[in-house]
Motif scaffolding. Structure first.
Motif, PDB file in Angstrom:
ATOM      1  N   LYS A   1       0.845  -1.208   0.000  1.00  0.00           N
ATOM      2  CA  LYS A   1       0.000   0.000   0.000  1.00  0.00           C
ATOM      3  C   LYS A   1       0.875   1.251   0.000  1.00  0.00           C
ATOM      4  N   ASN A   2       0.486   2.214  -0.813  1.00  0.00           N
ATOM      5  CA  ASN A   2       1.207   3.476  -0.842  1.00  0.00           C
ATOM      6  C   ASN A   2       0.523   4.467   0.107  1.00  0.00           C
ATOM      7  N   TRP A   3       1.138   4.675   1.269  1.00  0.00           N
ATOM      8  CA  TRP A   3       0.508   5.486   2.309  1.00  0.00           C
ATOM      9  C   TRP A   3       0.741   6.980   2.051  1.00  0.00           C
TER      10      TRP A   3
ATOM     11  N   TYR B   1     -12.259  -3.696   3.318  1.00  0.00           N
ATOM     12  CA  TYR B   1     -10.847  -3.425   3.599  1.00  0.00           C
ATOM     13  C   TYR B   1     -10.504  -3.833   5.031  1.00  0.00           C
TER      14      TYR B   1
END
Ligand code: FRU
Length: 492
Positions: free
Chosen positions: A1-3, A19
């Motif tokens: 995941k790209n936070w 999710y």
């Protein structure tokens, strides 16, 4: 995941239910989940908040970002307990839903008054240009755990001359007045503790900088707590960027304390303060919160985790835990920390340990789960090494080397399994009193808490061993050893 920042500050209710379901599933499969420590169901846990006794129960909240193992939009997650060891999840969270806390309900404390619990916290706000604003906020919780926020800030702005790094209010009562200490940074970028006073918990008057040391406290002080222990005033706090000449430490930021004769509230200073000391000699203690409980004890809980360090469970969607509840006492000016008496109620099966130390490592226990308490004693003159979470064949484990003649102890986590935080060193060395040595060790899957000589020193470490590394090895010379080991029950 790209936070991305956007994602980290996205409101909880925008996240699809699926999710969270997936995240829960992922987290539940982690082999490093704990059995008798408080841990987040999902996402990241940090500071303990609002530790108090109210309505016949212990209350404890923690800083929570439930969507992933990153520092995102924070809220307070609420727990209660009747015995300080079994914590029950409550529904009432303190959520970032007001214009004064839109970017996070940050750390704070709780204070019972009549039939309500007053919560004081920092509202973190960012504007469109991502400038920070910090408001000190209040909220009331009733006996049904319903929380109602005080609409307007208790303290609207940092005082003149201080930056927006202004947070973590702790309320205490002293000589029939309410006081609040808050972590702050002045415009010269120096860390300070500011004191406020109130007679009604609503109107707070600035008293100025708390005077407790002649030294510079780095660029920021987080999570200050003033508690009264055995007739002394004890200030716990987390200075960031502290010079190592003032206090040697290895963690990114230390959790420190000062013991003083008293709090001189007239002059807003601690009288005859000790030098700065590390609260814990290990790797991972931060943001400890303490309070004076109505039963006369001073109790503390620490965040076992550190800011700005990645941990091996991050990629499993959860991070960090809370410490056991510790009782603080002061004898002859020295701070002692021990697990509260109630902790003994975790014990199940008992095993006796005794023998002689030999150069060749001997396994004093092999096939129990890493979910135990061990008390072990050595004689004066003992030198040795205790290896926990060990694999004798592979020569791995958490090593505790002690030398009671020199008065030193070294904890090394280099060979435990998955290593992390190495840039701050894999070992911690500290002094122990010369003489007989007693160790009280709590092991829980991926955390170890060690209490040395009845709590004169403590050392805490997260560790991430590979599967079934549960031998306990002992080697050394010039002493016998004796003790006990108890398997501990799960509190889930
Ligand atoms: C300490 C801290 C506090 C702040 C909170 C935010 O770990 O940075 O100063 O209130 O965490 O989660």
């Amino acid at each position: 995941k790209n936070w991305t920042t956007e994602l980290r500050y996205q409101h909880y209710d925008k996240w699809p239910e699926d999710y969270i379901k997936q995240l829960k599933k992922q987290v539940s499969q982690s082999k490093w989940r704990l059995n008798y420590h408080v841990q987040p169901e999902t996402g990241l846990l940090n500071d303990p908040n609002g530790f108090s006794f109210f309505n016949g129960k212990w209350h404890l909240f923690y800083q929570s970002y439930p969507m992933g193992a990153v520092h995102g939009l924070k809220s307070w997650f609420h727990l209660t307990s009747t015995n300080l060891i079994d914590w029950q999840k409550e529904g009432a969270d303190l959520l970032p839903d007001s214009p004064y806390d839109s970017h996070g309900v940050y750390s704070g404390s709780a204070f019972p008054l009549d039939d309500r619990l007053f919560l004081a916290y920092t509202g973190n706000v960012r504007d469109n240009d991502w400038n920070r604003f910090s408001y000190q906020m209040g909220a009331w919780m009733d006996q049904n755990n319903q929380i109602e926020k005080v609409q307007l800030p208790l303290i609207e702005q940092p005082p003149k001359g201080y930056t927006q790094h202004f947070r973590d209010p702790q309320i205490f009562v002293y000589q029939n007045k309410y006081f609040m200490v808050i972590g702050a940074q002045n415009e010269a970028l120096e860390g300070k503790v500011l004191t406020y006073m109130s007679t009604d918990l609503q109107n707070w008057e600035l008293q100025g900088e708390l005077d407790f040391s002649e030294h510079q406290m780095g660029f920021m002080v987080e999570c200050p707590n003033l508690v009264f222990v055995d007739g002394k005033a004890l200030l716990l706090f987390c200075p960031q960027g502290l010079e190592k000449e003032i206090l040697p430490y290895q963690n990114i930021y230390p959790n420190t304390y000062v013991v003083a004769n008293e709090f001189d509230s007239e002059n807003n200073r601690l009288t005859n303060p000790s030098s700065l000391k590390n609260l814990d000699e290990g790797f991972d203690v931060y943001a400890t919160q303490a309070f004076n409980a109505p039963d006369g004890r001073a109790l503390a809980v620490s965040w076992i985790g550190l800011p700005e360090i990645t941990y091996p469970t991050d990629r499993e969607g959860w991070a960090h835990c809370l410490s056991l509840t510790k009782e603080l006492t002061i004898k002859e000016g020295m701070l002692f920390q021990n697990p509260v008496a109630e902790t003994k109620d975790l014990r199940e099966k008992e095993y006796k340990l005794h023998g002689q130390l030999h150069a060749e490592p001997q396994a004093i226990s092999t096939s129990i789960e890493n979910q135990y308490e061990m008390n072990i004693e050595f004689e004066q003159g003992a030198k040795g090494k205790l290896t926990l979470l060990a694999d004798q064949k592979e020569n791995t484990g958490l090593e505790l080397s002690f030398d009671t003649e020199r008065g030193t102890m070294i904890i090394n986590r280099e060979n435990v399994g998955i290593s992390f935080g190495e840039e701050y060193g894999n070992q911690r060395e500290f002094s122990i009193p010369q003489g007989p040595l007693s160790l009280r060790v709590f092991v829980d899957s991926s955390v170890v808490e060690i209490f040395i000589n009845d709590g004169e020193k403590t050392a805490t470490a997260r560790v991430f061993p590979k599967e079934s590394k549960n031998d306990i090895l002992l080697s050394g010379s010039q002493s016998s050893f004796s003790g006990k080991l108890w398997t501990l029950r799960s509190t889930k």
